[in-house]
Structure formats: structure tokens, C-alpha cells
Design a protein around this motif. Structure first.
Motif, PDB file in Angstrom:
ATOM      1  N   VAL A 278      32.750 -13.717  -8.651  1.00 40.38           N
ATOM      2  CA  VAL A 278      32.056 -14.671  -7.779  1.00 40.38           C
ATOM      3  C   VAL A 278      31.558 -13.966  -6.517  1.00 40.38           C
ATOM      4  N   SER A 279      32.433 -13.186  -5.895  1.00 45.65           N
ATOM      5  CA  SER A 279      32.025 -12.436  -4.699  1.00 45.65           C
ATOM      6  C   SER A 279      30.982 -11.381  -5.060  1.00 45.65           C
ATOM      7  N   ALA A 280      31.131 -10.761  -6.233  1.00 44.33           N
ATOM      8  CA  ALA A 280      30.161  -9.748  -6.667  1.00 44.33           C
ATOM      9  C   ALA A 280      28.773 -10.356  -6.768  1.00 44.33           C
ATOM     10  N   VAL A 281      28.680 -11.553  -7.334  1.00 39.89           N
ATOM     11  CA  VAL A 281      27.380 -12.235  -7.463  1.00 39.89           C
ATOM     12  C   VAL A 281      26.752 -12.445  -6.092  1.00 39.89           C
ATOM     13  N   LYS A 282      27.561 -12.843  -5.123  1.00 46.02           N
ATOM     14  CA  LYS A 282      27.027 -13.075  -3.766  1.00 46.02           C
ATOM     15  C   LYS A 282      26.475 -11.785  -3.168  1.00 46.02           C
ATOM     16  N   TYR A 283      27.201 -10.706  -3.327  1.00 41.17           N
ATOM     17  CA  TYR A 283      26.739  -9.441  -2.750  1.00 41.17           C
ATOM     18  C   TYR A 283      25.483  -8.924  -3.455  1.00 41.17           C
ATOM     19  N   PHE A 284      25.451  -9.012  -4.794  1.00 42.08           N
ATOM     20  CA  PHE A 284      24.276  -8.534  -5.518  1.00 42.08           C
ATOM     21  C   PHE A 284      23.040  -9.360  -5.158  1.00 42.08           C
ATOM     22  N   ASN A 285      23.214 -10.684  -5.036  1.00 45.75           N
ATOM     23  CA  ASN A 285      22.081 -11.529  -4.621  1.00 45.75           C
ATOM     24  C   ASN A 285      21.628 -11.186  -3.207  1.00 45.75           C
ATOM     25  N   LYS A 286      22.599 -10.854  -2.352  1.00 41.98           N
ATOM     26  CA  LYS A 286      22.249 -10.445  -0.982  1.00 41.98           C
ATOM     27  C   LYS A 286      21.441  -9.147  -1.012  1.00 41.98           C
ATOM     28  N   ALA A 287      21.841  -8.197  -1.855  1.00 42.15           N
ATOM     29  CA  ALA A 287      21.098  -6.938  -1.973  1.00 42.15           C
ATOM     30  C   ALA A 287      19.670  -7.193  -2.442  1.00 42.15           C
ATOM     31  N   ILE A 288      19.493  -8.133  -3.365  1.00 49.26           N
ATOM     32  CA  ILE A 288      18.156  -8.439  -3.876  1.00 49.26           C
ATOM     33  C   ILE A 288      17.331  -9.152  -2.819  1.00 49.26           C
ATOM     34  N   GLU A 289      17.977  -9.981  -2.001  1.00 49.03           N
ATOM     35  CA  GLU A 289      17.255 -10.617  -0.895  1.00 49.03           C
ATOM     36  C   GLU A 289      16.703  -9.575   0.069  1.00 49.03           C
ATOM     37  N   LEU A 290      17.475  -8.534   0.296  1.00 48.33           N
ATOM     38  CA  LEU A 290      17.072  -7.490   1.236  1.00 48.33           C
ATOM     39  C   LEU A 290      16.082  -6.505   0.609  1.00 48.33           C
ATOM     40  N   PHE A 291      16.159  -6.336  -0.711  1.00 49.90           N
ATOM     41  CA  PHE A 291      15.247  -5.424  -1.422  1.00 49.90           C
ATOM     42  C   PHE A 291      14.944  -6.046  -2.782  1.00 49.90           C
ATOM     43  N   ALA A 292      13.780  -6.699  -2.873  1.00 47.37           N
ATOM     44  CA  ALA A 292      13.461  -7.547  -4.029  1.00 47.37           C
ATOM     45  C   ALA A 292      13.444  -6.783  -5.349  1.00 47.37           C
ATOM     46  N   ASP A 293      13.175  -5.473  -5.328  1.00 47.30           N
ATOM     47  CA  ASP A 293      13.067  -4.694  -6.565  1.00 47.30           C
ATOM     48  C   ASP A 293      14.317  -3.854  -6.837  1.00 47.30           C
ATOM     49  N   TYR A 294      15.466  -4.378  -6.451  1.00 49.84           N
ATOM     50  CA  TYR A 294      16.711  -3.614  -6.600  1.00 49.84           C
ATOM     51  C   TYR A 294      17.155  -3.652  -8.069  1.00 49.84           C
ATOM     52  N   TYR A 295      16.724  -2.667  -8.827  1.00 49.03           N
ATOM     53  CA  TYR A 295      16.993  -2.612 -10.271  1.00 49.03           C
ATOM     54  C   TYR A 295      18.482  -2.658 -10.585  1.00 49.03           C
ATOM     55  N   ALA A 296      19.268  -1.788  -9.959  1.00 45.36           N
ATOM     56  CA  ALA A 296      20.697  -1.717 -10.255  1.00 45.36           C
ATOM     57  C   ALA A 296      21.408  -3.019  -9.907  1.00 45.36           C
ATOM     58  N   ALA A 297      20.951  -3.708  -8.853  1.00 46.56           N
ATOM     59  CA  ALA A 297      21.568  -4.974  -8.477  1.00 46.56           C
ATOM     60  C   ALA A 297      21.322  -6.035  -9.551  1.00 46.56           C
ATOM     61  N   TYR A 298      20.108  -6.091 -10.090  1.00 49.66           N
ATOM     62  CA  TYR A 298      19.816  -7.025 -11.181  1.00 49.66           C
ATOM     63  C   TYR A 298      20.680  -6.705 -12.405  1.00 49.66           C
ATOM     64  N   LEU A 299      20.808  -5.419 -12.698  1.00 50.63           N
ATOM     65  CA  LEU A 299      21.564  -4.994 -13.878  1.00 50.63           C
ATOM     66  C   LEU A 299      23.028  -5.432 -13.771  1.00 50.63           C
TER      67      LEU A 299
END
Length: 522
Positions: A278-299
Motif C-alpha cells: 500500500v505504501s509502495a503504491v503511494k510512493y510510486f504514484n508520487k514518483a510518476i506525479e513528479l516525472f510522468a514518464d517514469y518507466y521503472a515506477a510504472y513497472l
């Protein structure tokens, strides 16, 4: 500062050669290899852990030479080499950080006589380590004993092991120790403190030896061993993956991500590894908010959703990652694994074939085999061992020569016929001799034409129905063929799907006639 670096040294030494990269196929193989060979593998690992890198390699390379058709030995060699390669630059950084900390601490404490004596001893230990590093027989960089007596060599090594195991914890230096049980050697240090410094100096010496290994030369040797492994055995999974990692996926797709995005992504990884999805999802979504093309975060967001059982989100995020980086097979491979775990074998096979169409990595072939087996069918990739590397016009020599008058000798002769007609990737130049687009396909056709009809039955069958190119560039893929494969895959996506249909159903009655046409005569 010294305490923090001491902690990093502990991690470096205790985790130097973890077993996290051992693949399933290797674990199975380890159960059936002879005990004598197991002991050699364990001895090699011990030498690697003692930073006697080349001594450990020599054992593994001898095993590869003695067992060229066994994937286990190839995998053991390249996995250990890959771990060493990943630590070469880290070792240099670690040494620089440690030396800087010593210099800073010495400057800051120059007015304190006790601390000054302590730092003087540390510098002396470093000088001793530097002096000893010249004697490469014992520091892990030696390529073998010279003219010294081997018995004496073993005795020295045994004494070193007994004196201080390379993996023991590094004790943080405590300045309070200088007030008790002083030694009388003129340095004004307690015996306990002197022992700590001596142990630390030995560890720094080992770290220094590791940092002296030339990165580029070591990387080249790893690549050569991976090429040889994938030439000689079908499922050298690690070797196949390393070749793509070192020679194809050399650019970081997320290099433009800012510091805050990277921090959020790394926090997400920590939470994912700690089973807090659950916390991981929040952080990964935050990374994508800051950098929309964050490939590794989507993965990894797809990974987190998979643990949480949110299937639609899993599929969407893996597809998002695939759209961001269509030349990377990981999103499709993860999607295939996801469908496989859900029992959706048709979808799993389709995703796996799509991943193979990007790069025919050998573990993807194994995944497809597991998927097909679940449907009640067998799956044979039709891979064959070859004694020579794929042809190239970038060199005027062969790395390996085929035996004269054998089929592979005919294969190599073909290159001489058309050397000037194909570029260095193996793609045809305009000419009046051949219209065959790929050098590999041309050479195979020449080999099939000039050899006995009872050889290469599947290749002859594929040649009859127009799928020889699929066979030699996919089933018989080797990284040296990557340029030709990539061009072929881009031009023929539907043909590749049809080819895998043939592979999966090759034993069906519909192919009986074709199999009989190419079968050896009794």
C-alpha cells in the motif's frame, strides 16, 4: 564519518557474493552434479569471497572447459563474474570515501595527541596495505603461483585465513579505548586498538585489490564467457540476460527524473521489498506525479498491484510501461507471468511471444515452455548446439573454426562468397549475386544445399514452407545475430506469431506430411 564507512564496509564484505542470482535451473543442476564438482564450485566461491578473483575464475573456467555442454558451470562462472563487475566501481568509491574521511578526521583532530596517534597508526596501516598490494600472489589478483613452492603457498594462505577471516565484522573505532592497556611499541596505542586497526587495514587492502581490477577488461571477459555459454547450451539464462544488459539496454530510460522523483521511487522500492504494498503504491504514484514518464515506477507499480490482487490495475500499469519503452521486454514478460499465475495461458503465451519478439532471452523461452505445457502440449524450441559463432563481415577471421568438410565448415565457407555483399550487421547491400536480406539466412541455405539430407531436419522443413528465417534468427538466436534479428522482428511481427504456432503444434497430425518429407531415410 569513520563509523558510517565502517558500516558500509561491513555490508560490502558480508554481501559481496550473495546467492540471489542463482536461477532455478542451476539449483536443479546442483542436485545432480558430482560431489567432487560441487566442492570445486564451493572452493571457487570461497576464493571470490576472499577477493582472490582470478584464482576462483580459474577453477570455474576449468569446469566449463571440462563440461562444455552443462549449463550449470557456465552459469556459475558468469553469475560470479557479473557480481564482481557490479562491485568494481563501488570499491573505488568506497576507498575514496574512506581515505577522505581519514584525511578530514586527521585534520580536525590534529590538536589532540591521543587521536593524532590513532590516525598516524591508521595511515601507517594504509601504507603497509599499499606496500603489500604489490605482492600480487596473495591479494586475489594473481593468475597463479609463480616459482614459489606450492606447499609454502598453501601454508601462507592457511595462516592468513586463520589470522583474520575476510568476512568478519568491521569494529567501529572507539576513541575511549586509547585510555586502557597501552602497547609499548612506541605508538602509544592500546593492544585492543592496534588489533582493530590491523583487521581494518587488511579489509581495506582486499578492497583496494578489488578496485585495481580493470573494469573494461573484466567486462569484456564476462561478455566473452556469456557468448560462449549461449553458443554451447540452450538455457544459459543468466548469460543470455547479461548480454542484453551489457550490450543492448545500456541507457537508463529514467535518466531525466529529478531528485525528488528518484527519492519517491526508491522509497517505493523499500516499501515493496518490506511487503508494504500500500505504501509502495503511494510512493510510486508520487514518483510518476513528479516525472510522468517514469518507466521503472510504472513497472514496479504493476508489481505492487499484483501483490494487492488488483488485476485490472496490474494490466494497465504493465501496458503503460510497455508504451513508454516499447523496446524493453520486461513489461511483457511480467504481464506473461501475471497471466500464467492467473491460469490465463493463452494470454500468457501471447505476452511471452511478444517479449521474445523484442529479445529472444533464453529464460523467456523457458517461460513459454512452462505455459504451453500447462495446456497439455509439449514445446520444443528446436534449438541446436553449434560449434562456431554466427558469421560477421566485421572481421577477416573466425573466432572458432569448424572442422573441414563438416556442415558448419560449409556454413563458414558461405561467408567468403558474399563478404562484400553484406554490412557489418549482416544485412544485404545492393548486389547482383543474392537478394537474401540476412547473412545468417544465406549461410544456412548454402549449408543445407551442400550437406546430406539427413541433417537439420527441422531447418529443412522450415525452408520448405518459408520459415527458415524465423528458425535461424529466433530458435537459434545468438546475441551476435541481434542486428539481423531486430530488423527481421520489426518487419515481420505476424510471421513470428505464425512461427510460434508451428513450434507449439509441431507434433500435431497437420504437420505429419511435412515431417515425413524431411525425415532421414531408413
Amino acid at each position: 564519518m569513520v563509523e558510517r564507512i565502517g558500516y558500509r564496509l561491513i555490508l560490502l564484505f558480508l554481501l559481496f557474493l550473495s546467492q540471489t542470482e542463482i536461477v532455478l535451473a542451476q539449483k536443479k543442476a546442483e542436485q545432480i552434479i558430482p560431489d567432487a564438482e560441487k566442492r570445486k564450485i564451493l572452493r571457487a566461491r570461497k576464493l571470490f569471497n576472499e577477493f582472490k578473483i582470478y584464482e576462483g575464475e580459474r577453477i570455474l573456467k576449468d569446469l566449463v572447459h571440462d563440461h562444455p555442454n552443462e549449463a550449470y558451470y557456465h552459469e556459475a562462472l558468469v553469475q560470479l563474474q557479473h557480481q564482481v563487475l557490479g562491485r568494481l566501481n563501488a570499491a573505488s568509491v568506497e576507498l575514496q570515501s574512506y581515505n577522505s574521511s581519514l584525511l578530514t578526521d586527521s585534520t580536525n583532530n590534529s590538536g589532540d595527541d591521543d587521536d593524532y596517534a590513532l590516525h598516524e597508526t591508521q595511515k601507517a596501516n594504509q601504507l603497509v596495505a599499499k606496500k603489500d598490494s604489490v605482492e600480487v600472489e596473495w591479494n586475489g589478483l594473481d593468475t597463479g603461483p609463480r616459482k614459489e613452492d606450492k606447499k609454502e603457498l598453501r601454508k601462507k594462505n592457511t595462516n592468513e585465513e586463520e589470522e583474520s577471516a575476510i568476512n568478519e565484522a568491521v569494529v567501529t573505532i572507539d576513541s575511549s579505548l586509547i585510555h586502557e592497556d597501552f602497547d609499548e611499541d612506541g605508538l602509544g596505542l592500546p593492544k585492543k586498538q592496534k588489533k582493530i586497526n590491523s583487521s581494518l587495514a587488511k579489509k581495506l587492502k582486499a578492497l583496494s585489490d578489488l578496485a585495481q581490477i580493470p573494469y573494461d577488461a573484466y567486462k569484456l571477459d564476462l561478455i566473452q564467457n556469456c557468448r560462449r555459454a549461449t553458443l554451447q547450451v540452450e538455457f544459459a539464462d543468466s548469460a543470455s540476460a547479461y548480454l542484453r544488459q551489457l550490450l543492448v539496454d545500456t541507457l537508463n530510460p529514467d535518466i531525466r527524473a529529478g531528485d525528488l522523483a528518484v527519492e519517491a521511487y526508491e522509497n517505493g522500492l523499500d516499501e515493496l521489498n518490506g511487503n508494504d504494498q500500500v505504501s509502495a503504491v503511494k510512493y510510486f504514484n508520487k514518483a510518476i506525479e513528479l516525472f510522468a514518464d517514469y518507466y521503472a515506477a510504472y513497472l514496479h507499480l504493476g508489481d505492487a498491484y499484483s501483490f494487492l490482487g488488483k488485476d485490472s490495475d496490474v494490466i494497465r500499469k504493465y501496458n503503460d510501461a510497455n508504451l513508454l519503452q516499447p523496446t524493453k521486454p520486461e513489461p511483457l514478460e511480467k504481464l506473461s507471468q501475471f497471466f500464467y499465475q492467473r491460469g490465463k495461458y493463452k494470454e500468457a503465451a501471447a505476452a511471452c511471444i511478444a517479449a521474445i519478439s523484442i529479445y529472444p532471452q533464453q529464460d523467456y523461452m523457458q517461460l513459454l515452455k512452462r505455459i504451453v505445457n500447462k495446456t497439455g502440449k509439449d514445446f520444443n524450441t528446436q534449438w541446436i548446439q553449434r560449434p562456431v559463432y554466427p558469421l560477421t563481415t566485421s572481421k577477416n577471421y573466425f573466432e572458432l573454426f569448424a572442422k573441414e568438410k563438416t556442415p558448419w565448415w560449409q556454413y563458414q565457407v558461405a561467408e567468403g562468397d558474399v563478404h562484400s555483399y553484406f554490412d557489418t550487421l549482416g544485412m544485404v547491400r545492393p548486389n547482383d549475386k543474392t537478394n537474401e536480406r540476412y547473412l545468417e539466412v544465406y549461410a544456412w541455405k548454402r549449408m543445407l544445399r551442400d550437406t546430406k539430407k539427413d541433417t537439420f531436419q527441422f531447418a529443412r522443413a522450415m525452408d520448405k514452407i518459408g520459415y527458415l528465417d524465423c528458425y535461424v534468427l529466433i530458435s537459434c538466436f545468438h546475441h551476435d545475430l541481434y542486428g539481423q534479428f531486430a530488423d527481421f522482428a520489426k518487419r515481420n511481427p505476424e510471421k513470428i506469431k505464425d512461427y510460434f504456432y508451428i513450434l507449439i503444434n509441431w507434433e500435431d497430425k497437420k504437420f505429419d506430411k511435412l515431417r515425413k518429407e524431411v525425415a532421414p531415410k531408413k
